[in-house]
Design a protein around this motif. Sequence first.
Motif, short mmCIF file in Angstrom:
data_model
loop_
_atom_site.label_atom_id
_atom_site.label_comp_id
_atom_site.label_asym_id
_atom_site.label_seq_id
_atom_site.Cartn_x
_atom_site.Cartn_y
_atom_site.Cartn_z
N LEU A 1 0.90 -1.13 -0.02
CA LEU A 1 -0.13 0.00 -0.24
C LEU A 1 0.72 1.35 -0.09
O LEU A 1 0.63 2.15 -0.60
CB LEU A 1 -0.89 0.02 1.17
CG LEU A 1 -1.79 1.33 1.33
CD1 LEU A 1 -2.75 1.41 0.31
CD2 LEU A 1 -2.50 1.37 2.77
N ALA A 2 1.82 1.05 0.89
CA ALA A 2 3.01 2.33 0.84
C ALA A 2 3.46 2.67 -0.64
O ALA A 2 3.65 3.88 -0.99
CB ALA A 2 3.94 2.10 1.69
N LEU A 3 3.63 1.73 -1.26
CA LEU A 3 4.11 2.28 -2.76
C LEU A 3 3.05 3.02 -3.49
O LEU A 3 3.26 3.98 -4.29
CB LEU A 3 4.44 0.74 -3.57
CG LEU A 3 5.69 -0.10 -3.12
CD1 LEU A 3 5.87 -1.29 -3.82
CD2 LEU A 3 6.95 0.78 -3.24
N ALA B 1 2.66 3.63 6.12
CA ALA B 1 2.35 4.83 6.00
C ALA B 1 2.95 5.71 6.99
O ALA B 1 3.30 6.69 6.81
CB ALA B 1 0.82 5.22 6.18
N GLY B 2 3.20 5.42 8.45
CA GLY B 2 3.86 6.13 9.16
C GLY B 2 5.30 6.25 8.96
O GLY B 2 5.91 7.03 9.27
N LEU B 3 5.75 5.05 8.44
CA LEU B 3 7.55 5.03 8.18
C LEU B 3 7.62 5.89 7.02
O LEU B 3 8.42 6.76 6.98
CB LEU B 3 7.56 3.61 7.71
CG LEU B 3 7.93 2.92 9.09
CD1 LEU B 3 8.27 1.22 8.39
CD2 LEU B 3 9.03 2.93 10.11
N TYR B 4 6.73 5.89 6.15
CA TYR B 4 6.80 6.87 5.11
C TYR B 4 6.81 8.23 5.54
O TYR B 4 7.57 9.12 5.08
CB TYR B 4 5.91 6.39 3.85
CG TYR B 4 5.79 7.40 2.64
CD1 TYR B 4 6.91 7.45 1.77
CD2 TYR B 4 4.81 8.44 2.49
CE1 TYR B 4 7.06 8.16 0.67
CE2 TYR B 4 5.01 9.26 1.43
CZ TYR B 4 6.08 9.07 0.54
OH TYR B 4 6.05 9.96 -0.62
N ALA B 5 5.56 8.39 6.18
CA ALA B 5 5.46 10.04 6.76
C ALA B 5 6.55 10.46 7.60
O ALA B 5 7.01 11.56 7.44
CB ALA B 5 4.34 10.13 7.38
N ALA B 6 7.13 9.43 8.40
CA ALA B 6 8.16 10.02 9.30
C ALA B 6 9.44 10.16 8.77
O ALA B 6 10.43 11.04 8.98
CB ALA B 6 8.26 9.05 10.47
N ALA B 7 9.88 9.32 7.85
CA ALA B 7 11.49 9.31 7.30
C ALA B 7 11.53 9.01 5.85
O ALA B 7 12.62 8.87 5.30
CB ALA B 7 12.09 8.05 8.12
N GLY B 8 10.36 8.92 5.25
CA GLY B 8 10.47 8.72 3.80
C GLY B 8 10.44 7.19 3.22
O GLY B 8 10.38 6.48 4.00
N GLY B 9 10.74 7.14 2.22
CA GLY B 9 10.75 5.79 1.48
C GLY B 9 12.04 4.87 1.84
O GLY B 9 11.93 3.73 1.79
N TRP B 10 12.87 5.64 2.22
CA TRP B 10 14.32 4.91 2.40
C TRP B 10 14.33 3.95 3.69
O TRP B 10 14.54 2.54 3.55
CB TRP B 10 15.56 5.72 2.73
CG TRP B 10 15.65 6.46 3.96
CD1 TRP B 10 14.98 7.78 4.35
CD2 TRP B 10 15.85 6.11 5.25
NE1 TRP B 10 15.05 8.31 5.48
CE2 TRP B 10 15.66 7.14 6.25
CE3 TRP B 10 16.53 5.18 5.94
CZ2 TRP B 10 16.01 7.15 7.66
CZ3 TRP B 10 17.14 4.98 7.21
CH2 TRP B 10 16.54 5.99 7.93
N LEU B 11 13.59 4.25 4.83
CA LEU B 11 13.16 3.76 5.77
C LEU B 11 12.42 2.42 5.74
O LEU B 11 12.57 1.35 6.12
CB LEU B 11 12.79 4.39 7.21
CG LEU B 11 12.50 3.52 8.39
CD1 LEU B 11 13.99 2.83 8.91
CD2 LEU B 11 12.10 4.37 9.61
N LEU B 12 11.33 2.78 4.94
CA LEU B 12 10.31 1.88 4.35
C LEU B 12 10.96 0.63 3.74
O LEU B 12 10.61 -0.54 4.08
CB LEU B 12 9.22 2.29 3.60
CG LEU B 12 7.95 1.62 3.13
CD1 LEU B 12 7.15 1.35 4.31
CD2 LEU B 12 7.30 2.46 1.88
#
Length: 422
Positions: free
Chosen positions: A29-31, A155-166
Amino acid sequence: MRTVLRRPDFRLLFGGLLASMAAESILLLALAVWVKELTGSDGLAGATIFAIIAPMTVAPLVGWFVDRVRRRPFFIAANLVTAVLLTPLFAVRDRADVWIIYLVSVLYGLAYITLSALLSGLIRQLVPADLLADANGVLQTVRQGLRLVGPLAGAGLYAAAGGWLLTGVAMAGFLTAAAVVGLLRVDETQRPRRQPRWSTELVAGLRHLAAEPALHRALLGYGLGSLVMGFSESLIFAYVDQGLRRDAAFVGVLVTVQGVGGLVGGLLSPAVVRRVGEVGTLATGVALFGPAALALAYPNLWLGFGAVLLAGVSLPLTMVGLHTLIQRRTPPGLIGRVAAASEAVVSGPQAFSIGAGALLVGVLDYRLLFVAVGLATLLASAYLWHGRTLTPPAGARPPVPLPSPRRPVDHDVVAVRRRPGR
């Protein structure tokens, strides 16, 4: 379900799959949300799911290869390769890099069908026939249960740190799965030396699906339903944006609610298989998707929660019914090709419908499209329910007879020529 979880070999496989399924739940979903944030387009966001499903067109080739190798070591290697395939996502910065997300999505889709074909064979080897529905039910319960936390976590990982952490967390999940399954010991028999031509082997899965009545009806009915069910991948973004007036990340909330329904459906699925059989379970799952889609035609938050909850219940029922049917009605030496071919038969129409939905959502009212989805899936479920007598409740008849190992013939060809259950 407790019976199958008491088996040490299945528990080990389950532990590895738990890690990979957690990676999937935060990533997929994050993608799509990532693409939505970069482009602002509902259609392009839905097209991300299309990119993942598109490789299903080569599923027969993947299944042919899977049936020619030992499943456990190849399953480990496939998880390692999947982790590596995600690394280009670290290079995504802005809208101009969206093509990288699509490329990774296509490659991940290819890895997904490979892992799915391998998993069907591993479960068939590890679990007795009378526990297949329970094994599939356990996996679907966990897969759907992860929707309770996975999408929001992604979604939280993406919002907090962007795609690299995700991306890093998803890679860790697949690496962990490879390590855990590496501890599993499976007694895999060698394939017969005499092999038919590669072209015959390549289409053996499709021939088996066409020759076996229950599989034929199941795949035809579910495939027809998939022609419109994929619309929802793009429609849900329009529903959130245009109907509920919320940002794209709210899709994660709806998917989490869907996970609650999936948890319920996964827990119920083995009992449903025992009550109405595999085709009946598949029909029930498709039928529940109809009223869910009709309810989403009206933009109301609480009605929407109820609709996605019902859609969540439907998904594990369809998956457990279909996977158990394939495992029960397919000889072991053919199961990779049949599993991959079934993915192609179902996901081909679904890929088409996702692509069509991404285009139609830009020119037609999403509410009208949800109504079309609801009516079409109800018709498909009626067709499936009519064929439920092809699969009596589990345990009502003996396992599928396989060719005798004493005869020096190719097991797969014999399996195609003889219908199981005769």
